[in-house]
Design an enzyme around this catalytic site. Structure first.
Site, PDB file in Angstrom:
ATOM      1  N   HIS A 358    -114.341  23.481  40.165  1.00  0.00           N
ATOM      2  CA  HIS A 358    -114.149  24.337  41.339  1.00  0.00           C
ATOM      3  C   HIS A 358    -115.074  23.840  42.450  1.00  0.00           C
ATOM      4  O   HIS A 358    -116.120  23.241  42.189  1.00  0.00           O
ATOM      5  CB  HIS A 358    -114.503  25.776  40.946  1.00  0.00           C
ATOM      6  N   ASP A 435    -120.225  26.266  34.074  1.00  0.00           N
ATOM      7  CA  ASP A 435    -119.569  27.274  34.906  1.00  0.00           C
ATOM      8  C   ASP A 435    -118.607  28.048  34.001  1.00  0.00           C
ATOM      9  O   ASP A 435    -117.538  27.568  33.657  1.00  0.00           O
ATOM     10  CB  ASP A 435    -118.827  26.569  36.043  1.00  0.00           C
ATOM     11  N   GLN A 438    -114.354  31.284  34.346  1.00  0.00           N
ATOM     12  CA  GLN A 438    -112.998  31.453  33.820  1.00  0.00           C
ATOM     13  C   GLN A 438    -112.979  31.611  32.300  1.00  0.00           C
ATOM     14  O   GLN A 438    -111.914  31.836  31.722  1.00  0.00           O
ATOM     15  CB  GLN A 438    -112.132  30.254  34.209  1.00  0.00           C
ATOM     16  N   LYS A 461    -114.580  38.600  37.807  1.00  0.00           N
ATOM     17  CA  LYS A 461    -113.617  37.949  36.918  1.00  0.00           C
ATOM     18  C   LYS A 461    -113.753  38.451  35.483  1.00  0.00           C
ATOM     19  O   LYS A 461    -113.057  37.988  34.584  1.00  0.00           O
ATOM     20  CB  LYS A 461    -113.800  36.436  36.955  1.00  0.00           C
ATOM     21  N   CYS A 599    -109.153  26.242  45.311  1.00  0.00           N
ATOM     22  CA  CYS A 599    -110.529  25.753  45.485  1.00  0.00           C
ATOM     23  C   CYS A 599    -110.845  24.666  44.473  1.00  0.00           C
ATOM     24  O   CYS A 599    -111.949  24.594  43.908  1.00  0.00           O
ATOM     25  CB  CYS A 599    -111.544  26.893  45.378  1.00  0.00           C
TER      26      CYS A 599
END
Length: 639
Positions: A358, A435, A438, A461, A599
């Site tokens: 991202h 990261d 997600q 999220k 993104c």
């Protein structure tokens, strides 16, 4: 038999206490029971019939006597159960991800029926006389809403039993093995999402690990709660229709249609439990934290720090001091790049990223590289959207100082083998940030098992509020890092000549924190703990397999990103309609998807695309919603 004998017999019927019945001894009970059972063939038993009846009366509840379920006080306390003392149902009301030892027994026959009841066939438009295969794996086109409810508790058992799925097939939402590969485009390879692959190396109670079983990189191996964790909340059975009732926005209508929210990779909706917690906090507890002496400050501080401890347990961190509250994943990456990077990354050092990152995991490292003279190296991605370990290892050099990788690609859904990548990076002496924005809403994550140096996530999220996120960092690393921003709450002592700073995590939480959002994130973690992330993972993989299969069958649709290890995202393009226009068409049917570059422009560039349509899935989505998406896409392409 006399009247008095008959009256005594009533006292030994199931569910009615017989202990202490006046004037009845064992001999009398034997004689009465013998008179009743004597004429019945094969009724005689070596044990005294009266004793058997008396024992039955003492141990069987009225519910168990009629339903075959244990009484409400039946329980276990063995080490095999993660919930000592929790009742275990005798009937197979199994969730796909939870063993019987983890499922609370129904409190009544009505409750048991509610757990297995299926909506009336009239709702789905299927006649009640429709033939349903006896196998619990139904054809792909038959949904749970089309299955008639069992006529009794006993009849429900064969319908809910879950046999082993044959090789090469998958149970689609609890139904028949589907051998769909021959019907799919030749260039699409889709992992079946079967349960053994998801949990092969997971230490679940009651499951003996298979000798020599492969290790699947997207799930950390230790899923059980840590011994020092807070007591487990009462676990819910996973029923997606019940889950949906927790999210009030799913009743919303868009353009006259019921909302179908398939934009979960951008943000998730909020359960009523989170909404209610925020209302209560602002109504009864709100104050700034840590420094005041009054009651509301104490309440607010307790709520805020309690949320930190909940996140610590959710991620499997070693202590609450390793949890830093930030605004989101973007701020977490910027914090590490600016603080750790500025101190430990220098001229000529290399920072390794993947093609699937991202923008928020690219731009902060570009800032650092420009500032200190470091070099960014990028791991390539295959045509299926995979990051191969061999490619990753070749990208690392003796100059690699830091590695920053996504756990799950937001554009393609690819799950990177981050555990192995962390091990490889550590052997080269590099530190690693993951990261997890997600990942954490799709499957359990344990940062200690991953051995991540840093792990970042966003609350919005994870079914929590926006403007809150988390940076996990190993305590030894956080202790070495300088402050990123200056202000209140992050200091020990300030003079005009010099300042000294607080220990982590306060060192990195300058100013007034996002107090309400943090408390709301704690409530979201509580909510997910009750459901169980194992349950969420199994439901999500079933949805993903089904959505991939349905969309791949549509003429004119091309799937982008077909890695065998994926979570929650099915990106596609069509040969007739641009992505943004398809997004608008779907919106007219009440279906919310993301259409654009997500993104992740380097990912789009790798596939020669400007944009994709990105349906993304969450725990409250259903197979029926995927069917609605398929029908809407087909209609659009047929015009």
């Amino acid at each position: 038999m006399t009247t008095s004998e008959a009256a005594s017999l009533v006292g030994i019927l199931p569910g009615v206490t017989a202990v202490g019945a006046p004037g009845v001894d064992d001999a009398t009970l034997d004689r009465i029971t013998g008179n009743l059972l004597g004429p019945i063939p094969a009724a005689a038993a070596p044990e005294s019939a009266g004793t058997v009846a008396l024992n039955s009366a003492r141990t069987t509840s009225p519910i168990a006597a009629t339903s075959g379920l244990p009484g409400p006080t039946t329980g276990v306390g063995s080490a095999a159960s993660p919930f000592p003392g929790a009742p275990i149902p005798a009937a197979p009301y199994l969730d796909a991800a939870v063993h019987q030892s983890q499922i609370p027994a129904p409190a009544s026959i009505a409750a048991a029926a509610a757990q297995t009841a299926i909506p009336d066939a009239a709702v789905s438009g299927v006649p009640s006389s429709s033939a349903i295969p006896a196998s619990p794996y139904l054809d792909a086109g038959i949904h749970q809403s089309q299955i008639p409810a069992p006529s009794s508790v006993a009849a429900a058992a064969p319908q809910t039993a879950i046999p082993e799925a044959p090789a090469g097939s998958i149970p689609v939402h609890g139904t028949t093995p589907i051998n769909w590969a021959p019907e799919l485009p030749a260039n699409v390879e889709i992992h079946d999402g079967s349960l053994p692959r998801l949990f092969e190396d997971a230490a679940l109670p009651g499951r003996t690990p298979t000798s020599g079983a492969p290790s699947y990189y997207f799930l950390t191996p230790v899923l059980a709660r840590r011994p020092d964790a807070a007591p487990a909340l009462g676990r819910r059975l996973f029923d997606v229709n019940d889950i949906r009732r927790d999210f009030p926005i799913l009743e919303e209508r868009v353009h006259g249609k019921r909302l179908v929210w398939l934009d979960n990779a951008a943000t998730t909706q909020k359960p009523q439990a989170v909404i209610d917690r925020l209302v209560h906090y602002y109504s009864h507890e709100y104050s700034n934290v840590h420094r005041a002496a009054h009651e509301l400050a104490a309440r607010s501080t307790d709520a805020y720090e309690s949320a930190r401890e909940k996140v610590q347990r959710f991620l499997g961190a070693g202590s609450a001091e390793e949890i830093v509250f930030v605004r989101g994943t973007t701020e977490a990456v910027n914090l590490v790049a600016a603080s750790y990077g500025s101190k430990f990354v220098g001229e000529g050092d290399e920072i390794v990223l993947s093609t699937l990152e991202h923008h928020s995991n690219i731009v902060p490292w570009q800032f650092l590289a420009e500032r200190v003279g470091a070099v960014i190296r990028v791991v390539p991605v295959t045509d299926r959207g995979e990051v191969l370990l061999s490619d990753f290892e070749r990208t690392l050099t003796t100059k690699t100082k830091f590695v920053s990788l996504t756990h799950v690609s937001n554009a393609l859904g690819t799950i990177l083998p981050v555990r192995e990548m962390i091990q490889i990076a550590h052997r080269r002496g590099a530190k690693v940030l993951i990261d997890g924005a997600q990942a954490v809403s799709h499957f359990p994550v344990n940062v200690q098992e991953l051995d991540a140096d840093f792990y970042a996530l966003s609350g919005h999220k994870l079914f929590g509020p926006s403007a809150i996120g988390v940076l996990y960092g190993k305590k030894a690393l956080l202790d070495e890092m300088p402050p990123w921003q200056g202000g209140g709450n992050m200091i020990q002592r300030v003079t005009f000549e010099n300042s000294t700073f607080a220990d982590p995590p306060q060192r990195f939480e300058a100013g007034t924190a996002a107090l309400g959002p943090a408390v709301g994130l704690g409530a979201a973690v509580d909510y997910l703990d009750r459901i169980g992330m194992q349950n969420v993972a199994v439901h999500g993989r079933s949805l993903l397999a089904y959505a991939t299969e349905r969309l791949a069958r549509i003429p004119g649709v091309t799937l982008i990103g077909t890695a065998p290890e994926k979570a929650g995202v099915v990106s596609f393009i069509t040969d007739k309609i641009p992505a943004e226009e398809m997004g608008k068409i779907l919106d007219q049917d009440g279906i919310a998807v993301r259409a654009g570059h997500h993104c992740a422009q380097p990912t789009m560039d790798r596939f020669g695309l400007e944009a994709t349509v990105r349906p993304s899935l969450a725990l409250y989505n259903t197979h029926d919603e995927i069917d609605q998406l398929e029908r809407a896409v087909r209609r659009a392409l047929q015009k």
